[in-house]
Structures are given as C-alpha cells and as structure tokens.
Design an enzyme around this catalytic site. Structure first.
Site, mmCIF file in Angstrom:
data_model
loop_
_atom_site.group_PDB
_atom_site.id
_atom_site.type_symbol
_atom_site.label_atom_id
_atom_site.label_comp_id
_atom_site.label_asym_id
_atom_site.label_seq_id
_atom_site.Cartn_x
_atom_site.Cartn_y
_atom_site.Cartn_z
ATOM 1 N N ARG A 65 0.820 -1.215 0.000
ATOM 2 C CA ARG A 65 0.000 0.000 0.000
ATOM 3 C C ARG A 65 0.855 1.268 0.000
ATOM 4 N NH1 ARG A 65 -3.601 -0.732 4.873
ATOM 5 N NH2 ARG A 65 -4.412 1.310 4.266
ATOM 6 N N ASN A 121 -7.362 8.373 6.721
ATOM 7 C CA ASN A 121 -6.479 7.809 5.699
ATOM 8 C C ASN A 121 -5.023 7.852 6.156
ATOM 9 O OD1 ASN A 121 -8.807 7.643 4.220
ATOM 10 N ND2 ASN A 121 -8.387 9.481 2.988
ATOM 11 N N ASP A 138 -2.613 7.665 3.794
ATOM 12 C CA ASP A 138 -1.800 8.179 2.675
ATOM 13 C C ASP A 138 -1.451 9.644 2.962
ATOM 14 O OD1 ASP A 138 -4.954 8.274 1.084
ATOM 15 O OD2 ASP A 138 -3.813 10.098 1.531
ATOM 16 N N HIS A 144 -5.370 7.827 12.262
ATOM 17 C CA HIS A 144 -5.053 6.394 12.148
ATOM 18 C C HIS A 144 -3.604 6.166 11.745
ATOM 19 C CE1 HIS A 144 -9.566 5.257 11.500
ATOM 20 N NE2 HIS A 144 -9.282 5.543 12.762
ATOM 21 N N LEU A 174 -20.021 9.008 -1.860
ATOM 22 C CA LEU A 174 -20.525 8.475 -3.141
ATOM 23 C C LEU A 174 -21.944 7.960 -2.979
ATOM 24 C CD1 LEU A 174 -19.579 7.981 -6.049
ATOM 25 C CD2 LEU A 174 -18.904 5.672 -5.364
ATOM 26 N N SER A 184 -17.318 5.289 5.110
ATOM 27 C CA SER A 184 -18.504 4.419 5.216
ATOM 28 C C SER A 184 -19.140 4.505 6.599
ATOM 29 C CB SER A 184 -18.109 2.960 4.950
ATOM 30 O OG SER A 184 -17.153 2.551 5.942
HETATM 31 C C1 BV8 Z 1 -10.312 1.735 19.297
HETATM 32 C C2 BV8 Z 1 -5.427 1.911 9.784
HETATM 33 C C3 BV8 Z 1 -10.257 1.631 21.610
HETATM 34 C C4 BV8 Z 1 -5.197 0.556 9.275
HETATM 35 C C5 BV8 Z 1 -7.705 1.744 10.486
HETATM 36 C C6 BV8 Z 1 -15.140 -5.093 18.392
HETATM 37 C C7 BV8 Z 1 -13.878 -5.601 18.654
HETATM 38 C C8 BV8 Z 1 -12.737 -4.787 18.636
HETATM 39 C C9 BV8 Z 1 -12.849 -3.432 18.362
HETATM 40 C C10 BV8 Z 1 -14.116 -2.959 18.092
HETATM 41 C C11 BV8 Z 1 -15.249 -3.749 18.107
HETATM 42 N N1 BV8 Z 1 -16.322 -2.975 17.790
HETATM 43 C C12 BV8 Z 1 -15.902 -1.711 17.582
HETATM 44 C C13 BV8 Z 1 -14.569 -1.696 17.775
HETATM 45 C C14 BV8 Z 1 -13.714 -0.574 17.676
HETATM 46 C C15 BV8 Z 1 -12.970 -0.664 16.349
HETATM 47 C C16 BV8 Z 1 -13.973 -0.622 15.218
HETATM 48 O O1 BV8 Z 1 -14.581 0.395 14.982
HETATM 49 N N2 BV8 Z 1 -14.120 -1.771 14.506
HETATM 50 C C17 BV8 Z 1 -15.062 -1.817 13.399
HETATM 51 C C18 BV8 Z 1 -14.551 -2.784 12.323
HETATM 52 C C19 BV8 Z 1 -16.425 -2.252 13.948
HETATM 53 N N3 BV8 Z 1 -12.148 0.503 16.334
HETATM 54 C C20 BV8 Z 1 -10.891 0.416 16.787
HETATM 55 O O2 BV8 Z 1 -10.346 -0.618 17.114
HETATM 56 C C21 BV8 Z 1 -10.180 1.749 16.916
HETATM 57 N N4 BV8 Z 1 -9.576 1.818 18.196
HETATM 58 O O3 BV8 Z 1 -11.505 1.618 19.295
HETATM 59 O O4 BV8 Z 1 -9.548 1.778 20.397
HETATM 60 C C22 BV8 Z 1 -9.308 1.826 22.695
HETATM 61 C C23 BV8 Z 1 -9.770 2.433 23.833
HETATM 62 C C24 BV8 Z 1 -8.898 2.623 24.849
HETATM 63 C C25 BV8 Z 1 -7.582 2.226 24.727
HETATM 64 C C26 BV8 Z 1 -7.127 1.615 23.570
HETATM 65 C C27 BV8 Z 1 -8.003 1.409 22.531
HETATM 66 C C28 BV8 Z 1 -9.065 1.881 15.903
HETATM 67 C C29 BV8 Z 1 -9.653 1.938 14.518
HETATM 68 C C30 BV8 Z 1 -8.536 2.252 13.536
HETATM 69 C C31 BV8 Z 1 -8.246 1.017 12.725
HETATM 70 N N5 BV8 Z 1 -7.321 1.380 11.664
HETATM 71 N N6 BV8 Z 1 -6.822 2.155 9.583
HETATM 72 C C32 BV8 Z 1 -4.884 0.636 7.813
HETATM 73 O O5 BV8 Z 1 -5.262 1.626 7.145
HETATM 74 O O6 BV8 Z 1 -4.282 -0.331 7.359
HETATM 75 S S1 BV8 Z 1 -9.344 1.775 10.080
HETATM 76 C C33 BV8 Z 1 -9.542 1.690 8.394
HETATM 77 O O7 BV8 Z 1 -10.966 1.758 8.159
HETATM 78 C C34 BV8 Z 1 -8.980 2.873 7.636
HETATM 79 O O8 BV8 Z 1 -8.282 3.804 8.415
HETATM 80 C C35 BV8 Z 1 -10.207 3.552 7.103
HETATM 81 O O9 BV8 Z 1 -10.109 4.902 7.166
HETATM 82 C C36 BV8 Z 1 -11.219 3.118 8.068
HETATM 83 C C37 BV8 Z 1 -12.643 3.342 7.689
HETATM 84 O O10 BV8 Z 1 -12.795 3.017 6.361
HETATM 85 P P1 BV8 Z 1 -13.239 4.190 5.354
HETATM 86 O O11 BV8 Z 1 -12.164 5.217 5.320
HETATM 87 O O12 BV8 Z 1 -14.601 4.657 5.714
HETATM 88 O O13 BV8 Z 1 -13.225 3.422 3.993
HETATM 89 P P2 BV8 Z 1 -14.372 2.466 3.448
HETATM 90 O O14 BV8 Z 1 -13.803 1.682 2.324
HETATM 91 O O15 BV8 Z 1 -15.009 1.754 4.602
HETATM 92 O O16 BV8 Z 1 -15.471 3.486 2.885
HETATM 93 C C38 BV8 Z 1 -15.154 4.303 1.786
HETATM 94 C C39 BV8 Z 1 -16.360 5.186 1.559
HETATM 95 O O17 BV8 Z 1 -16.054 6.080 0.506
HETATM 96 C C40 BV8 Z 1 -17.603 4.402 1.149
HETATM 97 O O18 BV8 Z 1 -18.704 4.886 1.892
HETATM 98 C C41 BV8 Z 1 -17.759 4.738 -0.330
HETATM 99 O O19 BV8 Z 1 -19.119 4.874 -0.704
HETATM 100 C C42 BV8 Z 1 -17.102 6.096 -0.420
HETATM 101 N N7 BV8 Z 1 -16.498 6.377 -1.731
HETATM 102 C C43 BV8 Z 1 -15.913 5.495 -2.587
HETATM 103 N N8 BV8 Z 1 -15.484 6.169 -3.688
HETATM 104 C C44 BV8 Z 1 -15.798 7.483 -3.493
HETATM 105 C C45 BV8 Z 1 -16.445 7.618 -2.252
HETATM 106 N N9 BV8 Z 1 -16.890 8.797 -1.804
HETATM 107 C C46 BV8 Z 1 -16.689 9.881 -2.577
HETATM 108 N N10 BV8 Z 1 -16.075 9.838 -3.779
HETATM 109 C C47 BV8 Z 1 -15.628 8.663 -4.263
HETATM 110 N N11 BV8 Z 1 -15.014 8.628 -5.470
#
Ligand code: BV8
Length: 236
Positions: A59, A96, A98, A117, A210, A185
């Site tokens: 990436r 992001n 990037d 992140h 989108l 999302s």
């Molecule tokens: C935390 C780095 C607490 C990695 C990322 C159960 C178990 C364990 C944890 C959890 C759980 N339930 C909830 C959680 C918390 C968890 C979480 O939310 N999990 C989710 C899966 C349910 N969150 C965490 O763990 C966070 N930390 O909670 O810590 C804590 C408290 C105390 C002490 C310690 C800790 C940490 C989350 C960060 C994870 N890392 N990124 C990497 O990049 O490799 S997250 C990863 O997903 C990316 O960063 C990305 O940004 C993020 C979200 O994705 P999106 O950016 O939204 O991208 P996606 O593809 O989903 O959507 C794109 C959108 O764009 C779509 O809607 C599409 O329609 C639109 N689109 C597409 N093309 C276009 C467009 N829009 C406009 N124009 C276009 N052309």
C-alpha cells in the site's frame, strides 16, 4: 457557509479513491483473501509480522505512485483561506494513512492534517517510541535511526489501538459550527461517532459521499456523488 466560523472535516478512503487508491470496503475489504480487520491488528503483527509488513509495503508503494485529486486540493485551499475569511478555524482530520492531503496542502504555515489512524510514510520504534519519516520497506527490520534497535513497525493505528490526537479532535468538535464527513462508510469507531458529538454540540452536519454511509441518518444534510465533484462544489 458565511455564518459558520469553526469547521471540522473528517475524511476517509473515498476521498483518495479517484487518485487510484482502493477503498477498504468497496473491494469487499479483502487483501490477499484476508479481511483488513484481521491484518491491521497487533495480534496479526505478533503472529505473522512478514504478512503485515507486506500488506503495508504494497500500500505504501501505491501511495508513492499516485497524486492528490481535486477534492484534496479544494480542502487544502479551504484550510489556507478559511481562517482569514471567517476569523474561525478549520480542522482536517483524516482516517487515511496516505499523504495526499499533506501533499495538496504543501508547506502552509499553521494548517496541518491530523492523521488519527497514523501514516504510511512514518515508522514507529517500539524500543524508543520515536517516529521517523520512512518510505522504504520495514520487512528486514532496519535499525531505528534514533536508537539503533531493529524495532520499527508501521506507524499505523491498528484495530484495538487508540487513535492519535483524540483530545484535540474532541475539543474541536465541541467548538464546531459545521461538521463535514467526506468519503467514509462510517464503519469504524471512534471516527464514525464524531457526527453524533458534533450534532450534540449544536453543529450543522453534512455528509459528502458516493452513496449513503452507515451513519447517513445522523446527518442534517447529505450530498451524494464522487468527491472530486461534491467537494470542490461545497468548498466554492
Ligand atoms: C479503538 C489503519 C479503543 C489501518 C484503520 C469489536 C472488537 C474490537 C474493536 C471494536 C469492536 N467494535 C468496535 C470496535 C472498535 C474498532 C472498530 O470500529 N471496529 C469496526 C470494524 C467495527 N475501532 C478500533 O479498534 C479503533 N480503536 O476503538 O480503540 C481503545 C480504547 C482505549 C484504549 C485503547 C483502545 C481503531 C480503529 C482504527 C483502525 N485502523 N486504519 C490501515 O489503514 O491499514 S481503520 C480503516 O478503516 C482505515 O483507516 C479507514 O479509514 C477506516 C474506515 O474506512 P473508510 O475510510 O470509511 O473506507 P471504506 O472503504 O469503509 O469506505 C469508503 C467510503 O467512501 C464508502 O462509503 C464509499 O461509498 C465512499 N467512496 C468510494 N469512492 C468514493 C467515495 N466517496 C466519494 N467519492 C468517491 N469517489
């Protein structure tokens, strides 16, 4: 937008999609048949570091080959011009990893991009905690430039890890008159919950995406379409 003073903007992978960087969930969130949630974790790194290093090497190389798009440039223009125009502030928070927002912004005094992140182009030494700008692979455990230990990992916030600069982000959300979510999302917390905090504090909330996100019902307003069209139109 004139009656607005303080703006908080949150971006996600959708803002970089038209630059050629794949989003997480449009491709079904898979990489080499692994769910991102299964690779981007401390447990995966402990279990199979080379798999995780390869995931980020692939990436990072992609990021170095692409350019910011019209959405990044419009947001950078807003960051440079808004404070003088409004007497208020604009905070750009991105999920992001990037550097496209940073490249669009260039060396603009005062303005910055908050990478909640982490960043592809940064390495984190788990021995001395130093962060170093890094553009090469980490797979051969190069020595940390600060302490020399072979203890560098991607400076990326994995699932289960605390995102960066949350205090500053929540302080800005409390002061925001306008919260704009772009290209995300709404699947990942705490970022997906920012709209609720902003709304509770009385901000107007706008989604530019989108298609409707998972949290679209929480927004006062939503405009759907590609970011290179919706973002410049909104900034103008
Ligand atoms: C935390 C780095 C607490 C990695 C990322 C159960 C178990 C364990 C944890 C959890 C759980 N339930 C909830 C959680 C918390 C968890 C979480 O939310 N999990 C989710 C899966 C349910 N969150 C965490 O763990 C966070 N930390 O909670 O810590 C804590 C408290 C105390 C002490 C310690 C800790 C940490 C989350 C960060 C994870 N890392 N990124 C990497 O990049 O490799 S997250 C990863 O997903 C990316 O960063 C990305 O940004 C993020 C979200 O994705 P999106 O950016 O939204 O991208 P996606 O593809 O989903 O959507 C794109 C959108 O764009 C779509 O809607 C599409 O329609 C639109 N689109 C597409 N093309 C276009 C467009 N829009 C406009 N124009 C276009 N052309």
């Amino acid at each position: 937008m004139e009656q607005v003073r303080n703006i908080v903007i949150l971006t996600g992978a959708g803002v970089s999609a038209e630059s050629g960087i794949g989003t997480f969930r449009d491709a079904g969130g898979l990489w080499e048949n692994h769910r991102v949630e299964d690779v981007a974790t401390p447990e995966a790194f402990a279990r199979d570091p080379d798999l995780v290093f390869r995931f980020y090497d692939m990436r990072r190389e992609q990021v170095l080959e692409v350019e910011p798009n019209a959405a990044h440039h419009a947001l950078a223009r807003l960051q440079r011009e808004w404070p003088a125009r409004s007497g208020g502030a604009v905070m750009l928070v991105t999920q992001n990893v990037d550097d496209l927002h940073d490249r669009a912004l260039g060396a603009s005094d005062g303005a910055e991009v908050i990478h909640m992140h982490g960043e592809h182009l940064s390495a984190w030494c788990t021995a001395c905690d130093a962060r170093t700008r890094w553009t090469a692979s980490l797979i051969d455990s190069p020595p940390c430039p600060s302490c020399g230990a072979p203890a560098l990992r991607p400076d990326i916030v994995w699932f289960g890890e605390m995102p960066y600069r949350m205090d500053e982000i929540f302080a800005a959300l409390e002061e925001a008159d306008l919260f704009v979510s772009i290209g995300t999302s709404g699947a990942v917390y705490p970022a997906a919950g920012f709209v609720r905090t902003a709304a509770d504090m009385g901000a107007h909330t706008l989604e530019l995406n989108l298609q409707p996100s998972q949290g679209t019902d929480w927004f006062d307003e939503a405009r759907h379409g590609p970011a290179t069209q919706t973002v410049p139109a909104w900034v103008e």
